[in-house]
Scaffold this motif. Sequence first.
Motif, mmCIF file in Angstrom:
data_model
loop_
_atom_site.group_PDB
_atom_site.id
_atom_site.type_symbol
_atom_site.label_atom_id
_atom_site.label_comp_id
_atom_site.label_asym_id
_atom_site.label_seq_id
_atom_site.Cartn_x
_atom_site.Cartn_y
_atom_site.Cartn_z
ATOM 1 N N ARG A 114 0.856 -1.094 0.140
ATOM 2 C CA ARG A 114 -0.022 -0.122 -0.141
ATOM 3 C C ARG A 114 1.045 1.375 0.028
ATOM 4 O O ARG A 114 0.663 2.259 -0.737
ATOM 5 C CB ARG A 114 -0.859 0.080 1.098
ATOM 6 C CG ARG A 114 -1.971 1.074 1.502
ATOM 7 C CD ARG A 114 -2.739 1.126 2.688
ATOM 8 N NE ARG A 114 -1.956 0.698 3.791
ATOM 9 C CZ ARG A 114 -1.440 1.720 4.424
ATOM 10 N NH1 ARG A 114 -1.227 2.954 4.076
ATOM 11 N NH2 ARG A 114 -1.029 1.655 5.603
ATOM 12 N N LYS A 115 2.017 1.193 0.868
ATOM 13 C CA LYS A 115 2.841 2.317 0.815
ATOM 14 C C LYS A 115 3.502 2.730 -0.457
ATOM 15 O O LYS A 115 3.667 3.645 -0.760
ATOM 16 C CB LYS A 115 3.884 2.388 1.986
ATOM 17 C CG LYS A 115 3.312 2.248 3.432
ATOM 18 C CD LYS A 115 4.287 2.029 4.466
ATOM 19 C CE LYS A 115 3.803 2.197 5.825
ATOM 20 N NZ LYS A 115 4.678 1.619 6.888
ATOM 21 N N ILE A 117 2.427 1.724 -3.531
ATOM 22 C CA ILE A 117 1.505 2.370 -4.511
ATOM 23 C C ILE A 117 0.969 3.841 -3.775
ATOM 24 O O ILE A 117 1.165 4.662 -4.762
ATOM 25 C CB ILE A 117 0.313 1.811 -4.489
ATOM 26 C CG1 ILE A 117 0.402 0.140 -4.930
ATOM 27 C CG2 ILE A 117 -0.973 2.367 -5.261
ATOM 28 C CD1 ILE A 117 -0.693 -0.782 -4.834
ATOM 29 N N THR A 118 0.916 4.300 -2.950
ATOM 30 C CA THR A 118 0.756 5.453 -2.450
ATOM 31 C C THR A 118 2.101 6.494 -2.511
ATOM 32 O O THR A 118 1.702 7.490 -3.185
ATOM 33 C CB THR A 118 0.398 5.608 -0.876
ATOM 34 O OG1 THR A 118 -0.793 4.676 -0.625
ATOM 35 C CG2 THR A 118 0.003 7.098 -0.429
ATOM 36 N N GLU A 119 3.043 6.093 -2.364
ATOM 37 C CA GLU A 119 4.393 6.808 -2.599
ATOM 38 C C GLU A 119 4.597 7.052 -4.260
ATOM 39 O O GLU A 119 4.790 8.095 -4.842
ATOM 40 C CB GLU A 119 5.717 6.006 -2.312
ATOM 41 C CG GLU A 119 7.014 6.693 -2.321
ATOM 42 C CD GLU A 119 6.872 8.127 -1.465
ATOM 43 O OE1 GLU A 119 7.741 9.082 -1.966
ATOM 44 O OE2 GLU A 119 6.372 8.233 -0.437
ATOM 45 N N GLU A 120 4.213 6.174 -5.037
ATOM 46 C CA GLU A 120 4.225 5.965 -6.568
ATOM 47 C C GLU A 120 3.414 7.176 -7.226
ATOM 48 O O GLU A 120 3.434 7.892 -7.915
ATOM 49 C CB GLU A 120 3.964 4.919 -7.179
ATOM 50 C CG GLU A 120 4.178 4.965 -8.840
ATOM 51 C CD GLU A 120 5.473 5.425 -9.298
ATOM 52 O OE1 GLU A 120 5.730 5.532 -10.594
ATOM 53 O OE2 GLU A 120 6.532 5.407 -8.483
ATOM 54 N N SER A 121 2.162 7.115 -6.482
ATOM 55 C CA SER A 121 0.953 8.186 -6.777
ATOM 56 C C SER A 121 1.318 9.524 -6.573
ATOM 57 O O SER A 121 1.070 10.431 -7.118
ATOM 58 C CB SER A 121 -0.347 7.687 -6.246
ATOM 59 O OG SER A 121 -1.412 8.508 -6.575
ATOM 60 N N LYS A 122 2.054 9.638 -5.348
ATOM 61 C CA LYS A 122 2.529 10.997 -4.927
ATOM 62 C C LYS A 122 3.442 11.337 -5.811
ATOM 63 O O LYS A 122 3.668 12.626 -6.216
ATOM 64 C CB LYS A 122 3.123 10.843 -3.567
ATOM 65 C CG LYS A 122 1.971 11.029 -2.479
ATOM 66 C CD LYS A 122 2.573 10.847 -1.204
ATOM 67 C CE LYS A 122 1.742 10.902 0.056
ATOM 68 N NZ LYS A 122 2.411 10.541 1.466
ATOM 69 N N ASN A 123 4.564 10.540 -6.380
ATOM 70 C CA ASN A 123 5.645 10.994 -7.194
ATOM 71 C C ASN A 123 5.046 11.362 -8.517
ATOM 72 O O ASN A 123 5.780 12.299 -9.199
ATOM 73 C CB ASN A 123 6.751 9.618 -7.238
ATOM 74 C CG ASN A 123 7.410 9.353 -6.044
ATOM 75 O OD1 ASN A 123 7.539 10.487 -5.160
ATOM 76 N ND2 ASN A 123 7.830 8.408 -5.947
ATOM 77 N N LYS A 124 4.039 10.831 -8.894
ATOM 78 C CA LYS A 124 3.363 11.305 -10.243
ATOM 79 C C LYS A 124 2.420 12.262 -10.263
ATOM 80 O O LYS A 124 2.079 12.877 -11.286
ATOM 81 C CB LYS A 124 2.595 9.918 -10.692
ATOM 82 C CG LYS A 124 3.949 8.796 -11.128
ATOM 83 C CD LYS A 124 3.559 7.956 -12.166
ATOM 84 C CE LYS A 124 4.567 7.315 -12.469
ATOM 85 N NZ LYS A 124 4.269 6.422 -13.882
ATOM 86 N N TYR A 126 -0.572 12.497 -8.542
ATOM 87 C CA TYR A 126 -1.991 12.278 -8.194
ATOM 88 C C TYR A 126 -2.502 12.406 -6.976
ATOM 89 O O TYR A 126 -3.671 12.417 -6.840
ATOM 90 C CB TYR A 126 -1.945 10.738 -8.944
ATOM 91 C CG TYR A 126 -1.901 10.441 -10.206
ATOM 92 C CD1 TYR A 126 -2.537 11.158 -11.158
ATOM 93 C CD2 TYR A 126 -0.657 9.556 -10.379
ATOM 94 C CE1 TYR A 126 -2.121 10.774 -12.633
ATOM 95 C CE2 TYR A 126 -0.576 9.267 -11.764
ATOM 96 C CZ TYR A 126 -1.255 9.784 -12.670
ATOM 97 O OH TYR A 126 -0.943 9.920 -14.202
ATOM 98 N N LEU A 127 -1.783 12.582 -5.920
ATOM 99 C CA LEU A 127 -2.074 12.588 -4.572
ATOM 100 C C LEU A 127 -1.539 13.969 -4.171
ATOM 101 O O LEU A 127 -0.382 14.526 -4.371
ATOM 102 C CB LEU A 127 -1.645 11.597 -3.610
ATOM 103 C CG LEU A 127 -2.207 10.332 -3.866
ATOM 104 C CD1 LEU A 127 -1.673 9.332 -3.013
ATOM 105 C CD2 LEU A 127 -3.658 10.295 -3.703
#
Length: 127
Positions: A114-115, A117-124, A126-127
Motif C-alpha cells: 500500500r505504501k 503504491i501511495t508513494e508512486e501516486s504522490k511521485n506522479k 496524483y495525490l
Amino acid sequence: MFLQKTLAIINAELNLLDLRIKHPEPFQQQKERTSISPLYLTTETYLVEIMEIVSGLFLSKRIVTHTGAESPLTEIGRAFEHLFNIKLGDIHKKHESVISRKPSKVTGFLDTLRKAITEESKNKGYL
C-alpha cells in the motif's frame, strides 16, 4: 501347439519393435506440459508475505473457480506457487500463521505494498 503360440507372440513383439523403430512418435509417452513461470521472488521476500496476499484474497471471497464457486484457500495458494515458482507447503498452516500474528504485523507486507503504491501516486502527482 504351445511352441506355435510362443512363436506367434515373439513375432508379434518383433513386429511391434519394428514399428517402434520406424515410427517412434506414437509410442512416446505424452509428457505433462507444465509451463514454468518467468516470475520469481527476490530473496528479500518471505513466503509468509505471499501468504498475506493469498489469505487476503481468500478471505475477501473475490476469487472464484471456473464454476463461479468460492475458490478454496489451497487453490489460490497453488496458483501463487505456480506464478512465482515457489512451494508454500501447508497452506492452511501458513494461513493460520498470518492471521494469528500480532495486530501490528498481521498485514505488514500488504501495508508495504500500500505504501509503495501511495508513494508512486504522490511521485506522479496524483495525490
